[in-house]
Every structure is written in C-alpha cells, then in structure tokens.
Design an enzyme around this catalytic site. Structure first.
Site, PDB file in Angstrom:
ATOM      1  CD  GLU A 140      70.754  79.420  12.769  1.00 12.00           C
ATOM      2  OE1 GLU A 140      69.519  79.473  13.145  1.00 12.00           O
ATOM      3  OE2 GLU A 140      71.465  78.282  12.743  1.00 12.00           O
ATOM      4  CG  ASN A 182      67.065  76.903  12.177  1.00 15.00           C
ATOM      5  OD1 ASN A 182      66.519  75.619  11.549  1.00 15.00           O
ATOM      6  ND2 ASN A 182      68.504  77.085  12.113  1.00 15.00           N
ATOM      7  CE  LYS A 262      67.280  73.749   9.130  1.00 11.76           C
ATOM      8  NZ  LYS A 262      68.133  74.354   9.684  1.00 11.76           N
ATOM      9  CD  GLU A 266      71.261  71.733   9.992  1.00 11.83           C
ATOM     10  OE1 GLU A 266      71.051  73.011  10.061  1.00 11.83           O
ATOM     11  OE2 GLU A 266      72.221  71.480   9.586  1.00 11.83           O
ATOM     12  NE  ARG A 299      66.468  76.444   3.656  1.00 10.14           N
ATOM     13  CZ  ARG A 299      67.507  76.211   4.384  1.00 10.14           C
ATOM     14  NH1 ARG A 299      67.174  75.569   5.378  1.00 10.14           N
ATOM     15  NH2 ARG A 299      68.700  76.468   4.055  1.00 10.14           N
ATOM     16  CE  LYS A 340      71.564  74.885   3.063  1.00  8.25           C
ATOM     17  NZ  LYS A 340      72.271  75.155   4.332  1.00  8.25           N
ATOM     18  CG  ASP A 345      75.524  73.962   5.004  1.00  6.00           C
ATOM     19  OD1 ASP A 345      74.947  74.743   4.517  1.00  6.00           O
ATOM     20  OD2 ASP A 345      75.752  73.777   6.186  1.00  6.00           O
ATOM     21  CD  GLU A 367      68.574  78.136   0.994  1.00  5.76           C
ATOM     22  OE1 GLU A 367      67.736  77.323   0.816  1.00  5.76           O
ATOM     23  OE2 GLU A 367      69.372  78.364   2.059  1.00  5.76           O
ATOM     24  CD  GLU A 373      76.852  78.716   7.946  1.00  2.00           C
ATOM     25  OE1 GLU A 373      75.976  79.066   7.322  1.00  2.00           O
ATOM     26  OE2 GLU A 373      76.968  77.937   8.908  1.00  2.00           O
ATOM     27  CD  GLU A 482      87.872  76.701  -5.036  1.00  2.00           C
ATOM     28  OE1 GLU A 482      87.429  77.525  -5.755  1.00  2.00           O
ATOM     29  OE2 GLU A 482      87.719  75.532  -5.231  1.00  2.00           O
TER      30      GLU A 482
HETATM   31  C1  GCV Z   1      69.525  78.089   9.332  1.00  2.00           C
HETATM   32  C2  GCV Z   1      73.870  75.499   7.830  1.00  2.00           C
HETATM   33  C3  GCV Z   1      73.966  76.660   9.014  1.00  2.00           C
HETATM   34  C4  GCV Z   1      72.832  76.547   9.867  1.00  2.00           C
HETATM   35  C5  GCV Z   1      71.415  76.923   9.071  1.00  2.00           C
HETATM   36  C6  GCV Z   1      71.468  75.578   8.052  1.00  2.00           C
HETATM   37  C7  GCV Z   1      70.252  75.721   7.209  1.00  2.00           C
HETATM   38  O1  GCV Z   1      73.926  74.085   8.603  1.00  2.00           O
HETATM   39  O2  GCV Z   1      74.997  76.435   9.579  1.00  2.00           O
HETATM   40  O3  GCV Z   1      72.952  77.782  10.770  1.00  2.00           O
HETATM   41  O4  GCV Z   1      70.312  77.079   9.816  1.00  2.00           O
HETATM   42  O5  GCV Z   1      72.521  75.502   7.340  1.00  2.00           O
HETATM   43  O6  GCV Z   1      70.529  76.101   6.032  1.00  2.00           O
HETATM   44  O7  GCV Z   1      69.316  75.484   7.518  1.00  2.00           O
END
Ligand code: GCV
Length: 649
Positions: A140, A182, A262, A266, A299, A340, A345, A367, A373, A482
């Site tokens: 992912e 996930n 987690k 989500e 988390r 985080k 995010d 984190e 990403e 940035e």
């Molecule tokens: C692993 C963001 C990412 C997801 C990720 C999530 C997380 O939303 O787009 O892919 O899922 O963060 O940190 O759990």
C-alpha cells in the site's frame, strides 16, 4: 530481481597491508559484528589475508579487536582507532555491531585506515520501520515495486532479506513491522501456524542484527480467524482467545516484539464497535503479550472518514487529539501510542501533532512517512530529513523540563519506502531518505548537511563534483517540492486516491475531511477559536500564535486561517503573490536539480544516472502541471494578476 548494496557497497581502501587480523572471543565468531567486519575487510583490503587469530603480528599487520564491555549499555559502543590497531567495544552483540558499522563508515569515508575515537549511543530508544506490505505481495502506497517479504503468498527469507537486515542495522533500526496496518485477506493469518515457522526464521535473522520483529494483527481476529461472534476486548472469551493465541505465537516466534494496531480507523475494526475505548482495546492486547516482553503500538490516526463537506464544524485535524487526550494515564506501560507527525496525514506542511507534550502519562511514538505518498512518490526528489529534524526539534511549549518532541517521544516510526526494485527505493535518491532517517534517530546531533554528505559519499564515492551536486539537490528538494505544490500549509490539492499530481478541488467535495474552502474572496480553513477550535489543542502560547492571523507563521497560515487573497504575510507579500512566486520559484528549482543531475553524466554509474534522468524528466513534467494548475486555479478564482506579469494560463 537482483539488488543493490546501497551504502554498504564497500570499496577498496588506499592501503596495501598484507594482513588484517580481527581478534575476538570465540563466542563472537557467529556474531553479525564479526561477520560484517570480516566480509567488509575482505573487500576493502583485497590483497590482505583477513584472519581472526594469529600469533604473527608484524609491521604490515593491522589489528582490530572486538570486545564486549559490561559498562556500556546494550546498544552503545566505543571505538579507538589508530593506524595499526583498533578496538571496538560494544555493550552487547548489538552495540558491537553498531560499533563495527560506525567504524566501517568512518573508514570508508576516510578512504583508508585512520586514527579516530568515537562513542555511540542511540538518541531514540525505539527506531522503527513500518512496512505497509500485503501478504499477497502488493505494498500500500508502495513506489518501489512489490514486497520482498511476501512473495507468492509466503514469507520469503533469502539473500535480499539478509541484505535488508544488514542495511537496517547499519543505520540503527531496531524494530520492523513487516505487514500493512490495514490487515487484509491472507495477512490475518500471520497470527496462526500458517506463518509461524517462517516468522520464527525471520525473527531469528532480525535478532542477529538487533532488530525486533513486529506484525500488525487484525483486531477482529477472534471473529475472522477464531470463529467467535465478537471481538469485544472486555469479553472474557475474547481475552482468553488472545491470551492463548499470543502464548502460542510468542513461543514459536522467539524474537517477536509485539503488535502495531490500526483500530477504528478508515474501516479497520476496533474496540469502539463494542462501546469500548482505545485504552480498553490496547490494554487487552498489551496484557496478552506482556508475559513475553511484548509491546503494543496503537495508532492515533483516528478520524471520521465519512464526513459531509458541507459540515464546517467537524474538523479532521481535531479528531486524533479528541479521541485520545481523555485517555492519558489509562494505558498499560507496554502500550505505545503512535501519532503521525501532524494532525492530518503526512502532508508536505502541517503543524506538529498536538498530542506531543499534552499526553505525559502515556508512551508516545511519532510516525513519519518515508514512502513519498504525498511528496512525489519517489519520482520527485524530496529529501524529508530536514523536515523530520525540524519536527523532532520543535518546542511544544508545554510545561516540561525539555519540551522538544524528541525528548517527549520514546520512539520513532516511519512508513518504509522500500520494495523489490533493484535499488530498493525505486529511485536511488529516495534511498537517502531511508539512510537519513536511521542516522538521525541514532544521532540527533548530526546536521542535515553531514547526513547528506555521508550518504552521497558512501553511495557515489568521493568525486567532489558528485558530492556537491547531490548534496545541493537533497538539501533544497523539500522546499522546492513544497513551493511548487501546496501553498501555506493548505494541503490536499492532489489527485484523490492516488495522491499524485495537482487537483485543487480533487478533495473539496469528498468525505475525507480534506478541504481548502477556496472561493473568489478567500482561501483556507478557519481552525482558530472562532472556527473549528483546533488551535486550542496546543499549549497556550502556541494556541495564541496559531489562533491569530497576524501571529501565525506564514507557512501554516492557510492551515489555521481563512484569509483574503490580499492578506499581507509576514514576508510582506500578499497571499496571492506568494502563491504565484513560490510556484514559479519551485519549478525553477526543479529545473536546476535536473541540470545538476545531467552534469553528473559519466561520473556516476550509468544505470543510476539514467534512472535519475527519467525521474527528473517526470518531476519536471509534473512540477510544471502543479505550477500552472495551482496558479491558474487561484488566478481564476481571485481575478488578481501576477505583479510580475508572468504567464498564468
Ligand atoms: C495504510 C493514509 C493513506 C492510507 C493509509 C493511511 C494510514 O490515509 O492514504 O493508504 O493506510 O493513511 O496511515 O493508515
């Protein structure tokens, strides 16, 4: 696919000794420290005979002594090196291994044996990598190929895994989570005997390199694999199920460090479905792993991801703090909350997460995300270490003896940027993020320039022109990214789902709580006391600064405030002019990086050079899109022209 040795590609030294003698106690013959040193010396001094016991010591001999020293702590080392004899001491085999890597690094950078002393002890106790690998081999948010842990549905342990362990140990990583937070499909079986033998082997390999193995379990496992009809953490049978599952797992997998979870995030299952708290869920798991010395990392990335964009009161930025602050002090001592670096995010610019400094009766881990990403997906060069360093050094202004994030957390994690690509990270330059991350956690005093220089030299050799070009690219790349992407902390102007390239309204009418609220008059989200109140989650003096448009730092203005395009920044520019200027400047910087890279043709390995050229071409194409689309978007909305009359489409 083959793989590169990255910064561990030892080169021949300018030294013509006949004999390198490595001397250590027999019990260390199987240690990773001894093996690494022996193999490295064989390459670095190829004409010499590398031996590890010798009665013969002549003028041509170079002696390296490896010893364990009870007065040093577990991961600590001391080095005393001279031109003839070097002693490396470690507090344990791991400390010794870190000492060997430090010695080899220093020797490689000097290009030959040299005299120096060094002492090392990690700045952070927990230094983790989180892989988001799926058991079916996908990753992912992976931009470097497929998983090298999971191949054909099984855990693969081979030469590459060994190289991985060596690379991680060389930068001091001491905890690795091998699967995605996930927990999908086959990964749920990581708790069962389907994987336990392979996990045991992987754990053993990691253990030799001072790395604890972690997995992400499915919080709903009592249902999904246990056949029960509930996963309620306070249900006695659920508790029993976890206890017996962990007893079996930890017995089989000797070097298991614990779980990363987690939950209620989500769509992932969690305790809230049963009316329980995050503390109930985390503590239940923590008690199940405690007898085996395990820990649970839980988390804090929890928010409402089915928000209505019309609703201006719900603020995703507020959610993590709101979910956890009331639970301070309720977590067991082997629970670590992982938040985080920012409240939303992994955007290129966010304020520091407000839980740091506010939750002082709880173990906290910060984190970061090495996987790029939102930062160019390893096609754009974006060296994140200056940003990580700035965040770690940030003063939270809470009433603490030392209020910096680095002193508040007891560990650091980062989402890994690796995969099975030849150079591990898709792009050679992206490996500098991985290297820099580990080095910074081990030694927080290192400057970004020192880290960039070290990495460039260990990767590309000692050609000054190469080092200086690579260093310049790395050090300026984050600011450039940035500049040509998202202005003044607003975030989320990328394509939905894949998060690559510009789409200023891509997330505007979606359910993810990610809005810029731009219209013809103003832009930004009011998170002050008059708005969503997010600014109040900080210590009073930051709350005052963030909550006031006149005091808020420019780079975060649109994160905290909704202001007219004509609002004057501290820089003296209007918001709209800042947007135009930074987008032109950012693109110009990207052009400069591509030119610098081109100047290295013939001076670095050709396949690395070509890979870089392709990626810089894509970075330029995409940066141009960012520049022109963002400028055009705000020009059309505001109707205000660029003071400098540049082309805005
Ligand atoms: C692993 C963001 C990412 C997801 C990720 C999530 C997380 O939303 O787009 O892919 O899922 O963060 O940190 O759990």
């Amino acid at each position: 696919m083959g793989f590169s040795k990255l910064w561990l590609d030892y080169r021949k030294l300018a030294d013509s000794r006949r004999r390198v003698i490595i001397s250590c106690d027999r019990t260390l013959y199987d240690s990773a420290a001894f093996e690494e040193l022996k193999n490295a010396m064989t390459t670095m001094v190829p004409d010499a005979i590398v031996i590890w016991k010798s009665e013969v010591f002549d003028d041509d001999s170079y002696l390296i002594l490896l010893t364990l020293h009870p007065e040093l702590s577990h991961e600590e080392y001391d080095i005393a090196a001279s031109m003839d004899i070097t002693e490396i001491c470690g507090g344990s085999e791991t400390g010794l291994l870190y000492g060997v890597f430090a010695y080899l690094r220093q020797t490689a950078l000097a290009g030959g044996f040299c005299s120096f002393t060094a002492h090392g002890k990690p700045s952070q106790p927990l230094r983790m990598l989180n892989h988001w690998d799926e058991a079916d081999g996908d990753i992912e948010r992976g931009y470097s190929g497929q998983s090298f842990f999971f191949v054909n549905g099984d855990l693969e342990i081979n030469e590459r895994t060994l190289m991985y362990a060596r690379l991680m140990a060389s930068i001091g990583i001491n905890g690795v989570v091998i699967n995605n937070v996930n927990v999908r499909r086959r990964a749920k079986l990581l708790l069962t005997d389907e994987f336990s033998d392979r996990l045991a082997d992987l754990g053993e390999l990691f253990g030799k390199y001072g790395i604890k193995l972690f997995i992400c379990p499915d919080f709903a496992a009592p249902k999904t694999i246990g056949g029960m009809d509930t996963a309620d953490p306070l249900n006695k049978e659920v508790v029993n199920w976890w206890e017996s599952t962990c007893a079996h797992l930890f017995e089989k997998v000797g070097n298991l460090g614990g779980f990363l979870v987690k939950a209620d995030s989500e769509g992932e299952p969690g305790p809230m479905a049963y009316g329980r708290t995050h503390a109930d869920g985390a503590n239940m798991l923590a008690r199940a792993v405690k007898p085996y010395g395990g820990i649970v990392i839980w988390r804090c990335f929890v928010y409402n991801c089915t928000q209505d964009w019309r609703d201006k009161n719900t603020d995703r930025a507020c959610a993590s703090y709101e979910n956890f602050i009331g639970l301070d002090g309720q977590f067991d001592d082997n629970v670590y909350l992982q938040a985080k670096n920012g409240p939303v995010d992994f955007q290129i610019r966010e304020p520091v997460h407000p839980l740091f400094g506010a939750m002082n009766n709880t173990n906290l881990i910060i984190e970061f995300q090495l996987a790029q990403e939102y930062t160019g997906q390893q096609k754009h060069v974006c060296w994140l270490i200056p940003m990580f360093r700035e965040i770690m050094e940030h003063h939270t202004r809470h009433d603490l003896p030392d209020d910096r994030v680095s002193r508040i957390v007891c560990g650091v994690a980062a989402v890994a940027n690796t995969g099975d690509s030849y150079c591990w990270t898709g792009s050679e330059l992206a490996a500098a993020n991985l290297y820099g991350y580990g080095r910074l956690l081990f030694d927080e005093k290192l400057s970004c320039t020192e880290i960039a220089e070290e990495w460039a030299e260990l990767t590309f050799g000692d050609d000054d022109k190469v080092i200086s070009a690579v260093k310049e690219i790395l050090l300026d790349s984050k600011q450039a990214y940035e500049d040509y992407t998202v202005p003044l902390g607003i975030g989320w102007m990328c394509h939905p789902n894949d998060h690559y390239g510009p789409s200023p309204w891509g997330y505007e009418f979606d359910r993810w709580g990610t809005y810029n609220r731009a219209d013809r008059d103003a832009v930004g989200v009011d998170r002050s006391a008059k708005g969503t109140g997010y600014s109040l989650q900080y210590a009073p003096s930051w709350a005052e600064i963030y909550g006031d448009t006149d005091k808020c730092p420019d780079e975060l203005l649109l994160f905290f405030h909704r202001v007219p395009y004509t609002h004057i920044l501290h820089s003296g520019k209007t918001v709209i002019q800042h947007i135009y200027d930074t987008h032109f400047e950012g693109y110009a910087k990207a052009e400069h990086f591509a030119e610098l890279w081109k100047s290295l043709e013939g001076r670095i390995d050709d396949s690395i050079y070509q890979n870089g050229c392709e990626r810089f071409a894509e970075q330029l194409r995409c940066a141009r899109e960012w520049r022109d689309i963002i400028n055009c978007f705000f020009h059309r909305l505001s109707g205000i022209d660029d003071e400098q009359g540049r082309v805005i489409y």
